[in-house]
Design an enzyme around this catalytic site. Structure first.
Site, short mmCIF file in Angstrom:
data_model
loop_
_atom_site.label_atom_id
_atom_site.label_comp_id
_atom_site.label_asym_id
_atom_site.label_seq_id
_atom_site.Cartn_x
_atom_site.Cartn_y
_atom_site.Cartn_z
N CYS A 130 0.95 -1.34 0.00
CA CYS A 130 0.01 0.04 -0.09
C CYS A 130 0.87 1.16 0.09
CB CYS A 130 -0.98 -0.02 1.33
SG CYS A 130 -2.15 1.44 1.30
N CYS A 133 -0.45 4.28 2.15
CA CYS A 133 -0.19 4.13 3.48
C CYS A 133 1.18 4.09 3.98
CB CYS A 133 -0.81 2.56 3.88
SG CYS A 133 -2.23 2.00 3.09
N ASP A 134 2.12 3.50 3.31
CA ASP A 134 3.38 3.55 3.67
C ASP A 134 4.58 4.38 2.95
OD1 ASP A 134 2.51 1.45 5.45
OD2 ASP A 134 2.86 -0.23 4.06
C1 LIG Z 1 0.03 -3.94 4.92
C2 LIG Z 1 -1.23 -3.00 4.76
C3 LIG Z 1 -1.20 -1.88 5.30
C4 LIG Z 1 -2.20 -0.82 5.32
N1 LIG Z 1 -2.10 0.19 5.64
C5 LIG Z 1 -3.19 1.16 5.85
C6 LIG Z 1 -3.01 2.45 6.27
O1 LIG Z 1 -2.06 3.01 6.74
N2 LIG Z 1 -4.14 3.37 6.07
C7 LIG Z 1 -5.57 3.04 5.46
O2 LIG Z 1 -6.23 3.95 5.51
N3 LIG Z 1 -5.32 1.81 5.18
C8 LIG Z 1 -4.53 0.78 4.92
N4 LIG Z 1 -4.55 -0.46 4.56
C9 LIG Z 1 -5.80 -1.07 3.99
C10 LIG Z 1 -6.60 -1.36 4.96
O3 LIG Z 1 -6.30 -2.12 5.74
C11 LIG Z 1 -8.15 -1.99 4.30
O4 LIG Z 1 -8.69 -0.94 3.36
C12 LIG Z 1 -9.13 -2.05 5.37
O5 LIG Z 1 -8.55 -2.99 6.19
C13 LIG Z 1 -10.30 -2.76 4.68
O6 LIG Z 1 -11.37 -3.09 5.80
P1 LIG Z 1 -12.22 -4.19 5.54
O7 LIG Z 1 -13.32 -4.17 6.72
O8 LIG Z 1 -13.03 -3.94 4.31
O9 LIG Z 1 -11.61 -5.34 5.27
P2 LIG Z 1 -10.45 -6.28 6.07
O10 LIG Z 1 -9.63 -5.40 6.90
O11 LIG Z 1 -10.03 -7.33 4.95
O12 LIG Z 1 -11.45 -7.20 7.09
C14 LIG Z 1 -12.20 -8.17 6.62
C15 LIG Z 1 -12.53 -9.42 7.74
O13 LIG Z 1 -13.38 -10.26 7.23
C16 LIG Z 1 -13.00 -11.54 7.43
N5 LIG Z 1 -13.77 -12.50 6.54
C17 LIG Z 1 -13.51 -12.85 5.42
N6 LIG Z 1 -14.37 -13.71 4.93
C18 LIG Z 1 -15.12 -14.37 5.96
C19 LIG Z 1 -16.09 -15.10 6.11
N7 LIG Z 1 -16.47 -16.06 5.05
N8 LIG Z 1 -16.54 -15.24 7.25
C20 LIG Z 1 -16.07 -14.83 8.45
N9 LIG Z 1 -14.99 -13.96 8.21
C21 LIG Z 1 -14.82 -13.42 6.96
C22 LIG Z 1 -11.65 -11.52 7.40
O14 LIG Z 1 -10.67 -12.61 8.14
C23 LIG Z 1 -11.22 -10.17 7.90
O15 LIG Z 1 -10.96 -10.14 9.36
C24 LIG Z 1 -3.60 -1.22 4.62
C25 LIG Z 1 -3.74 -2.49 4.16
C26 LIG Z 1 -2.63 -3.50 4.23
C27 LIG Z 1 -2.69 -5.03 3.51
#
Ligand SMILES: Cc1cc2nc3c(=O)[nH]c(=O)nc-3n(C[C@H](O)[C@H](O)[C@H](O)COP(=O)(O)OP(=O)(O)OC[C@H]3O[C@@H](n4cnc5c(N)ncnc54)[C@H](O)[C@@H]3O)c2cc1C
Length: 303
Positions: A130, A133-134
């Site tokens: 990302c 982000c970084d």
């Molecule tokens: C290394 C890294 C660094 C990042 N740094 C930043 C940053 O500094 N700032 C920023 O704004 N964004 C950052 N991001 C992006 C940010 O993390 C994502 O945009 C955000 O986490 C999305 O949130 P979400 O809830 O949509 O999905 P996710 O965080 O992916 O959460 C989804 C959850 O659903 C669960 N899940 C999936 N399928 C199922 C199922 N069938 N049954 C039950 N549970 C399930 C998963 O286990 C997970 O816990 C970063 C991403 C990464 C990978």
């Protein structure tokens, strides 16, 4: 029967849960791995409004506790499918089944890794998925971006404004990214293209990235490029196949839903990185959580 079942305890899911319980609804959050989602292992977050600096663990834990303290119930179960009985949603998991009036799919997405042996270990120590982000941590440093789509080229342009030098390493000799996006990158004088090449090794020194070894696809010649950071931008992988009966998926597997977070099934919403959207960040995931949580609560009123 629960009013709302949320699938996924990441930023979108937990935000949706907060809005659901605060609207007076019973909310069950089902999480297949651990709470927090993608952000949990990120050492530093600097772009979430009103929080100057925090860690992914602290951010996720605060959000998790906030949702729980407000009354959301959390169970660690992987959701394997959703059936419909009239307008009742039958949420199936690896441990059982729950009835719900409304469901919010907040399943997120995972960044596609290169699959190199030390890659996972070096996340936060030079490997990133990302740039937004970084990128700021590489001010004045040398970085490589791997990929040829819009995300990779936009990441490289972003990094060219921050880093001293950016190598763009791509396995083809042309880019999938839009022409205008590529043209903007080509204007930067600190960018070097390494085309027709694959990264075959990540070099490390003192537990941090020190370089990459690239192999030319035609000549098979290998060379080492010294870099401080490697940004992998070869796509994301959503995992929504279990929901294809109730929510339309696009070609890449994202749930088709607009800013209102509505899917093709009434009472089933999609929030966060797992839905079709332009910007995948914490703040947009939280925003989706609010939209979906409020919409689901309204749907329950009319149930
Ligand atoms: C290394 C890294 C660094 C990042 N740094 C930043 C940053 O500094 N700032 C920023 O704004 N964004 C950052 N991001 C992006 C940010 O993390 C994502 O945009 C955000 O986490 C999305 O949130 P979400 O809830 O949509 O999905 P996710 O965080 O992916 O959460 C989804 C959850 O659903 C669960 N899940 C999936 N399928 C199922 C199922 N069938 N049954 C039950 N549970 C399930 C998963 O286990 C997970 O816990 C970063 C991403 C990464 C990978």
């Amino acid at each position: 029967m629960y009013d709302i079942v949320v699938v996924g305890a990441g930023t979108a899911g937990l935000s949706a849960a907060i809005y659901g319980v605060r609207a007076g609804k019973s909310v069950l959050v089902l999480e297949g791995a651990s709470y927090g989602g993608q952000i949990i292992n990120t050492p530093e977050i600097e772009n979430y409004p009103a929080i100057k600096k925090t860690s992914g663990f602290e951010f996720a834990t605060d959000l998790f506790n906030q949702a729980k303290d407000l009354g959301a119930e959390v169970k660690y179960e992987k959701v394997t499918g959703i059936g419909l009985e009239g307008n009742i949603k039958k949420v199936k998991t690896d441990k059982g089944e729950y009835d719900a009036k409304a469901v919010i799919l907040a399943t997120g997405a995972k960044n596609r890794p290169l699959g190199l042996p030390n890659e996972k270990k070096l996340v936060g120590s030079g490997v990133s998925y990302c740039a937004t982000c970084d990128g700021m941590f590489y001010r004045g440093k040398v970085v490589a971006v791997n990929g040829g789509g819009n995300t990779a080229i936009e990441d490289a342009t972003f990094l060219a404004n921050v880093a001293s030098k950016v190598y763009v390493i791509h396995r083809r000799d042309e880019f999938r990214a839009e022409e205008a996006v590529v043209a903007a990158l080509k204007k930067k004088d600190n960018v070097e293209f390494v085309l027709n090449s694959n990264i075959v090794e990540i070099k490390e020194e003192s537990f941090a990235v020190s370089g990459v070894v690239v192999e030319d696809k035609n000549t098979h010649e290998r060379r080492e490029i010294a870099v401080d950071g490697l940004f992998v931008a070869i796509g994301q992988v959503p995992d929504n196949t279990a929901f294809a009966q109730v929510a339309e998926l696009d070609k890449a597997g994202y749930i088709v839903a607009g800013e209102d977070c509505k899917t093709m099934t009434e009472g089933i919403f999609a929030a966060g990185d797992g839905r079709t959207k332009e910007v995948r960040q914490l703040v947009t995931a939280a925003g989706d959580g609010a939209v979906a949580g409020i919409a689901a609560a309204k749907y329950c009123e009319a149930f």
